[in-house]
Scaffold this active site. Structure first.
Site, PDB file in Angstrom:
ATOM      1  N   HIS A  35      -4.609   2.736   4.537  1.00 59.30           N
ATOM      2  CA  HIS A  35      -3.277   3.052   4.020  1.00 59.30           C
ATOM      3  C   HIS A  35      -2.210   2.622   5.014  1.00 59.30           C
ATOM      4  O   HIS A  35      -2.445   2.498   6.214  1.00 59.30           O
ATOM      5  CB  HIS A  35      -3.146   4.545   3.704  1.00 59.30           C
ATOM      6  N   CYS A  36      -1.038   2.368   4.486  1.00 56.91           N
ATOM      7  CA  CYS A  36       0.161   2.184   5.305  1.00 56.91           C
ATOM      8  C   CYS A  36       1.153   3.218   4.807  1.00 56.91           C
ATOM      9  O   CYS A  36       0.827   4.402   4.811  1.00 56.91           O
ATOM     10  CB  CYS A  36       0.681   0.750   5.220  1.00 56.91           C
ATOM     11  N   SER A  37       2.303   2.809   4.341  1.00 54.48           N
ATOM     12  CA  SER A  37       3.236   3.771   3.745  1.00 54.48           C
ATOM     13  C   SER A  37       3.068   3.788   2.233  1.00 54.48           C
ATOM     14  O   SER A  37       2.754   4.811   1.636  1.00 54.48           O
ATOM     15  CB  SER A  37       4.674   3.428   4.114  1.00 54.48           C
TER      16      SER A  37
ATOM     17  N   THR B  57      -1.533  -2.741   4.037  1.00 48.65           N
ATOM     18  CA  THR B  57      -2.879  -2.396   3.570  1.00 48.65           C
ATOM     19  C   THR B  57      -3.543  -3.596   2.915  1.00 48.65           C
ATOM     20  O   THR B  57      -4.686  -3.940   3.217  1.00 48.65           O
ATOM     21  CB  THR B  57      -2.797  -1.224   2.570  1.00 48.65           C
TER      22      THR B  57
END
Length: 675
Positions: A592-594, A600
């Site tokens: 995950h990222c934001s 991602t």
């Protein structure tokens, strides 16, 4: 009735029947021969070996003569301990369920139980789609006791299906296995080769969704289906009676009259397409067709007299494309789908082997293409990919009760590949929702779970997903706060020794390792209901800006981090030992990222492309991006990220000797300001 085959298949069929005739088996129908040939890729020698093993098994276990309308077999069938569901999995495979808590070894013989299994399998195998796509066998041990378990019977069923029955066993799913089952299960696993072992899975009910769409599962297994076993048995009775009549009319009565009637066929993609209907030959059989037409199951099409009563309930926009599915070796449970999915479409039926993708080019060819296209050309290529419409729907993500669970209103997860959580509230089906999608890796289906940075209100859902999916490694490619904005909630305790609780799960920080570009945290995840624990490796890459690429566009630090992630997954998988029965690379890695799409998607693309380059010496960056986007919408969020994927793969190729150098002089010369 004649079945349309290709010329090579016709030759194989004739050779197979001739071989049987020479061995003394003269009363064998063409349709029966085709079943065995489908099960062994029309390899006559291997199909003949399967035939011999099948005959020996049927004689040894007393599976030649059936009396399904008289006891003891009638009572055995009525128990419903074994049934075929009126649905299919995402690849088109039929789904068989054996419910252990309905089996009492002291009340029935092995012969009767095996007859009940084979009687129903024979009817299911009348479908050409089942012959091509095979069978998923679910052994449901929910609420079963040791008195329900029969080790010898289990071994006989597995032996029959893996090498003595003309159907491809795609996978075995053992659901909710009790602790006392672990020892005999380890022994059972010794009887099969490693390739088959990787396709025997012990799973919890929520984890079944990784293998079979929830819409195709009965409610007792966490699904949405209310199958009518009585209707299925009526269908079996109908086809059993009709097949005997048809066999007499055709003048061929072999030992397998239950399974030797295949309806008329016409060519489809060079193989076979069957027509719907049992070709009823009597008024009584026709009346059975009319009766079954009134039976509806959970909104799905009813059981019919169709030789393929099993229906798809999951696929690309609800519709599966036609596929030719080949069988593998006797001990190989998997199915290789050979159908062609146009660029960008999602194929929920891809096998592990096909997750590598088609096509591809050498590192040298990639370098030449990147030099020719330069940055502007790659940006234009990305814009073409991004302009395509979505590859699926977002109905669940848009439900009012789920909207608040999405970090961004314009970053939703597809319905067809979403991760389903266990339903915590029986009156609220939306408690199964989390903004997360499965994405295939290199030759590994569902290798990754792409998700958004958890929100405080979804911390519990996130850790429930980690627990239920068996995840051992979490990859985080964002910082919690960037440019003064919160990008991700602090969903784990930062201080070594600290412990935090999130909706029934406790997370303890056991150790922290600080590197220049990333931070590794060793976590202990505990299910507070059972007090069971599992260690989770958490890697956070800290030098990757939002909407961008790592500082200066340098890929080396990211590639080193990727290598650490792979090592962590390999070590964690090895520590599980026999406790893990799935793919050899282990359970899904959560990334995950934001938003869970830009950084991602870039991370996934690099992992898939570099693994393929190492394994095959070829790479397909564009095709990989298209496939990732087909499972996680909008992955690779910016053109610079698409360009970075190409440059990073070239840097990897130089590092590992696939290229001597990668001179890209002039790559940026004609570039206008990027977005």
């Amino acid at each position: 009735m004649a079945v349309a085959l290709s010329p090579d298949q016709e030759l194989a069929t004739k050779a197979f029947l001739d071989a049987l005739s020479e061995s003394g088996a003269t009363c064998v129908s063409r349709a029966t021969a085709i079943k065995f040939l489908f099960a062994r890729k029309f390899d006559v020698i291997r199909a003949h070996a399967l035939w011999r093993q099948h005959e020996a098994t049927r004689r040894r276990e007393g599976l030649n003569k059936f009396e399904p309308f008289e006891d003891p077999l009638k009572t055995e069938l009525d128990t419903g301990k074994f049934t075929i569901l009126p649905t299919r999995d995402a690849t088109g495979a039929a789904i068989a369920v054996f419910t252990a808590n309905k089996h009492f070894p002291s009340l029935t013989t092995h012969q009767t139980t095996l007859q009940g299994v084979v009687y129903q399998l024979d009817v299911a195998l009348q479908s050409l789609e089942t012959q091509r796509a095979g069978l998923v066998f679910i052994y449901d041990m929910t609420d079963s006791k040791y008195t329900n378990f029969d080790y010898e019977l289990s071994q006989k069923i597995l032996t029959l299906l893996k090498g003595g029955y003309p159907a491809k066993l795609k996978k075995v799913l053992i659901v909710t296995a009790p602790l006392w089952f672990k020892a005999p299960f380890r022994i059972l696993r010794l009887f099969v080769r490693e390739k088959l072992r990787e396709r025997v899975h012990t799973v919890s009910a929520p984890q079944l969704g990784v293998h079979v769409p929830r819409a195709s599962l009965p409610r007792q297994l966490g699904g949405q289906l209310d199958p009518d076993h009585a209707a299925w048995l009526e269908h079996c009775k109908n086809c059993y009676t009709n097949n005997i009549q048809s066999s007499k009319l055709d003048g061929i009565i072999d030992e397998y009259v239950i399974s030797n009637h295949i309806p008329a066929a016409k060519p489809q993609n060079g193989i076979i397409e069957h027509e719907v209907g049992c070709d009823m030959t009597s008024d009584s059989a026709a009346r059975l067709c009319d009766k079954s037409a009134d039976m509806h199951i959970s909104g799905d099409p009813p059981y019919t007299c169709d030789t393929s009563p099993l229906r798809h309930t999951h696929g690309y926009n609800g519709d599966m494309k036609s596929r030719h599915i080949n069988s593998g070796d006797e001990d190989d449970l998997d199915i290789s789908t050979r159908g062609t999915w146009s660029s960008g479409e999602v194929s929920p039926g891809l096998s592990d082997e096909e997750c590598g993708g088609g096509g591809g080019e050498s590192a040298g060819a990639l370098l030449a293409r990147v030099r020719a296209m330069r940055r502007r050309g790659l940006v234009a290529e990305y814009d073409e990919i991004r302009a395509r419409p979505p590859h699926g729907t977002f109905h669940h993500a848009k439900l009012p009760s789920n909207l608040a669970k999405n970090r961004y209103t314009d970053v939703l997860c597809y319905d067809h590949s979403r991760v389903l959580l266990s339903q915590t509230d029986p009156d609220d089906p939306t408690t199964d929702y989390i903004n997360a999608n499965y994405v295939d890796g290199y030759k590994q289906k569902n290798a990754f779970i792409c998700t958004q940075g958890p929100l405080p209100k979804t911390f519990g859902d996130f850790w429930r997903m980690v627990w239920e999916q068996g995840t051992l490694v979490i990859v985080m490619t964002t910082r919690a706060v960037e440019r003064g904005r919160v990008k991700c909630g602090q969903y784990w305790p930062l201080t070594v020794g600290a412990r935090a609780t999130y909706a029934g799960y406790a997370v303890t920080n056991e150790a922290v390792e600080q590197e220049d570009d990333y931070t590794v945290t060793h976590l202990l995840l505990t299910d507070l209901r059972t007090e069971q624990s599992r260690r989770v490796w958490h890697g956070q890459y800290t030098r990757w800006p939002d909407y961008g690429v790592p500082g200066g566009g340098r890929a080396l630090p990211v590639l080193r981090f990727l290598q650490q992630v792979r090592r962590a997954q390999h070590a964690a998988r090895a520590d599980l030992g026999d406790a893990w029965a799935g793919h050899s690379r282990g359970p899904p890695i959560i990334v995950h990222c934001s938003a869970g799409i830009g950084r991602t998607g870039t991370f996934l693309t690099l992992d898939i492309c570099t693994m393929r380059l190492s394994a095959e010496g070829v790479v397909d960056v564009r095709g990989t991006v298209e496939r990732v986007r087909a499972q996680r919408a909008h992955s690779i969020q910016m053109p610079d990220q698409y360009v970075f994927c190409h440059l990073a793969v070239l840097e990897y190729a130089v590092m590992h000797g696939y290229l001597e150098s990668a001179d890209l002089s002039g790559f940026d010369d004609d570039t206008e300001e990027s977005e």
